[in-house]
Write a protein that holds these residues in place. Structure first.
Motif, PDB file in Angstrom:
ATOM      1  N   UNK A  69      -4.794 -10.794   3.199  1.00 28.77           N
ATOM      2  CA  UNK A  69      -4.044  -9.536   3.222  1.00 28.77           C
ATOM      3  C   UNK A  69      -3.912  -8.926   1.829  1.00 28.77           C
ATOM      4  N   UNK A  70      -3.665  -7.617   1.802  1.00 28.33           N
ATOM      5  CA  UNK A  70      -3.337  -6.961   0.543  1.00 28.33           C
ATOM      6  C   UNK A  70      -1.974  -7.411   0.048  1.00 28.33           C
ATOM      7  N   UNK A  71      -1.663  -7.097  -1.203  1.00 29.21           N
ATOM      8  CA  UNK A  71      -0.405  -7.527  -1.808  1.00 29.21           C
ATOM      9  C   UNK A  71       0.794  -6.978  -1.043  1.00 29.21           C
ATOM     10  N   UNK A  72       1.675  -7.880  -0.673  1.00 24.40           N
ATOM     11  CA  UNK A  72       2.935  -7.561  -0.001  1.00 24.40           C
ATOM     12  C   UNK A  72       2.743  -6.965   1.389  1.00 24.40           C
ATOM     13  N   UNK A  73       1.563  -7.165   1.974  1.00 22.93           N
ATOM     14  CA  UNK A  73       1.294  -6.666   3.328  1.00 22.93           C
ATOM     15  C   UNK A  73       1.359  -7.841   4.305  1.00 22.93           C
ATOM     16  N   UNK A  74       2.096  -7.663   5.393  1.00 21.72           N
ATOM     17  CA  UNK A  74       2.211  -8.702   6.410  1.00 21.72           C
ATOM     18  C   UNK A  74       0.861  -8.908   7.118  1.00 21.72           C
ATOM     19  N   UNK A  75       0.477 -10.154   7.381  1.00 23.31           N
ATOM     20  CA  UNK A  75      -0.812 -10.431   8.027  1.00 23.31           C
ATOM     21  C   UNK A  75      -1.036  -9.666   9.325  1.00 23.31           C
ATOM     22  N   UNK A  76       0.013  -9.482  10.122  1.00 24.78           N
ATOM     23  CA  UNK A  76      -0.148  -8.817  11.422  1.00 24.78           C
ATOM     24  C   UNK A  76      -0.636  -7.380  11.296  1.00 24.78           C
ATOM     25  N   UNK A  77      -0.497  -6.783  10.123  1.00 30.04           N
ATOM     26  CA  UNK A  77      -0.940  -5.405   9.932  1.00 30.04           C
ATOM     27  C   UNK A  77      -2.457  -5.257  10.092  1.00 30.04           C
ATOM     28  N   UNK A  78      -3.172  -6.362  10.021  1.00 30.93           N
ATOM     29  CA  UNK A  78      -4.639  -6.335  10.148  1.00 30.93           C
ATOM     30  C   UNK A  78      -5.101  -6.799  11.534  1.00 30.93           C
ATOM     31  N   UNK A  79      -4.173  -6.885  12.463  1.00 34.30           N
ATOM     32  CA  UNK A  79      -4.478  -7.447  13.776  1.00 34.30           C
ATOM     33  C   UNK A  79      -5.476  -6.618  14.576  1.00 34.30           C
ATOM     34  N   UNK A  80      -5.384  -5.305  14.461  1.00 32.55           N
ATOM     35  CA  UNK A  80      -6.300  -4.473  15.257  1.00 32.55           C
ATOM     36  C   UNK A  80      -7.744  -4.653  14.784  1.00 32.55           C
ATOM     37  N   UNK A  81      -7.937  -4.660  13.485  1.00 34.43           N
ATOM     38  CA  UNK A  81      -9.265  -4.910  12.910  1.00 34.43           C
ATOM     39  C   UNK A  81      -9.762  -6.295  13.329  1.00 34.43           C
ATOM     40  N   UNK A  82      -8.886  -7.283  13.214  1.00 30.85           N
ATOM     41  CA  UNK A  82      -9.269  -8.653  13.577  1.00 30.85           C
ATOM     42  C   UNK A  82      -9.599  -8.771  15.061  1.00 30.85           C
ATOM     43  N   UNK A  83      -8.787  -8.130  15.894  1.00 33.14           N
ATOM     44  CA  UNK A  83      -9.027  -8.185  17.339  1.00 33.14           C
ATOM     45  C   UNK A  83     -10.364  -7.527  17.688  1.00 33.14           C
ATOM     46  N   UNK A  84     -10.682  -6.440  17.006  1.00 33.36           N
ATOM     47  CA  UNK A  84     -11.958  -5.765  17.245  1.00 33.36           C
ATOM     48  C   UNK A  84     -13.145  -6.622  16.882  1.00 33.36           C
TER      49      UNK A  84
END
Length: 242
Positions: A69-84
């Motif tokens: 993740x980017x600095x201070x960004x929660x991992x779940x914020x990348x879930x849509x990209x990861x799910x895709x």
């Protein structure tokens, strides 16, 4: 004299504690996923395994991606990209890193790889400072990591891949106010001989995740989902060509 030294040491210790406490409080003020993210990826679709948020495909290609993740960004914020990417057959692991700074926890990829031995081929990826961490790990483990994916990011000067054949994909955005196009241009010389660059027109820095606005960024000209869909397509196409 001993009392003076003792007082100095106690003062220094107190200052260190205060400095660390301030850093810790600041680091915990994170960028969290927006409501839009949870409409796209419900929480029940997110598999948590210890420090890892995991998205596994129904039909696996035995290829995995560790996404810092980017600095201070929660991992779940990348879930849509990861799910895709998982829908395209790739296992994606997003680690929770120390103090929300991937550079302080670069070896998370090693832990992820050990936790999923059925995955035979691994890539590292990362957003912003997470991309710097992804490149750092890959640089020191070139026999283990098949390639690097940058999301609004680039390697540190100490990780010069220019003489290597490490496959790289650099996704950058037209209106990124942090990893600007000029910074992407200025760091091209650090990329490998097999690097591909892809510009997301209308996109910005924060929309490499889905966590709302970020200080210092420019306004995007396209919706977050549109940027994410383009990221997924570009990444999946690149991976398929490796």
């Amino acid at each position: 004299m001993k009392k003076v030294i003792k007082r100095v040491l106690l003062t220094l210790a107190a200052l260190l504690v205060l400095a660390f406490s301030g850093f810790y409080i600041w680091s915990e003020q994170t960028y969290k996923p927006t409501d839009e993210l949870y409409t796209l990826v419900p929480k029940q679709d997110m598999e948590q395994n210890g420090d890892f948020l995991v998205f596994q495909p129904k039909e696996a290609k035995n290829i995995g991606i560790v996404l810092y993740p980017g600095a201070k960004v929660e991992p779940a914020a990348y879930s849509y990209y990861a799910k895709g990417l998982a829908a395209a057959g790739y296992t994606v692991i997003i680690p929770r890193v120390a103090f929300h700074f991937a550079l302080l926890d670069v070896n998370k990829a090693k832990e992820a790889i050990a936790a999923y031995p059925s995955v035979k081929t691994w890539y590292t990826a990362g957003h912003s400072l997470g991309g710097v961490a992804a490149a750092s790990y890959a640089y020191g483990h070139q026999k283990e990591i098949a390639g690097v994916i940058f999301l609004g990011s680039y390697p540190a000067a100490s990780n010069d891949f220019s003489k290597t054949d490490v496959p790289m994909l650099s996704l950058y955005a037209e209106y990124d106010g942090l990893s600007t196009i000029s910074k992407i241009d200025d760091t091209k010389h650090l990329l490998s001989k097999k690097a591909e660059l892809y510009e997301i027109q209308g996109g910005n820095h924060a929309q490499f995740g889905i966590y709302g606005k970020q200080k210092g960024d420019h306004d995007a000209k396209i919706p977050a989902k549109q940027q994410q869909d383009e990221m997924i397509a570009a990444t999946a196409n690149w991976l398929a060509a490796q």
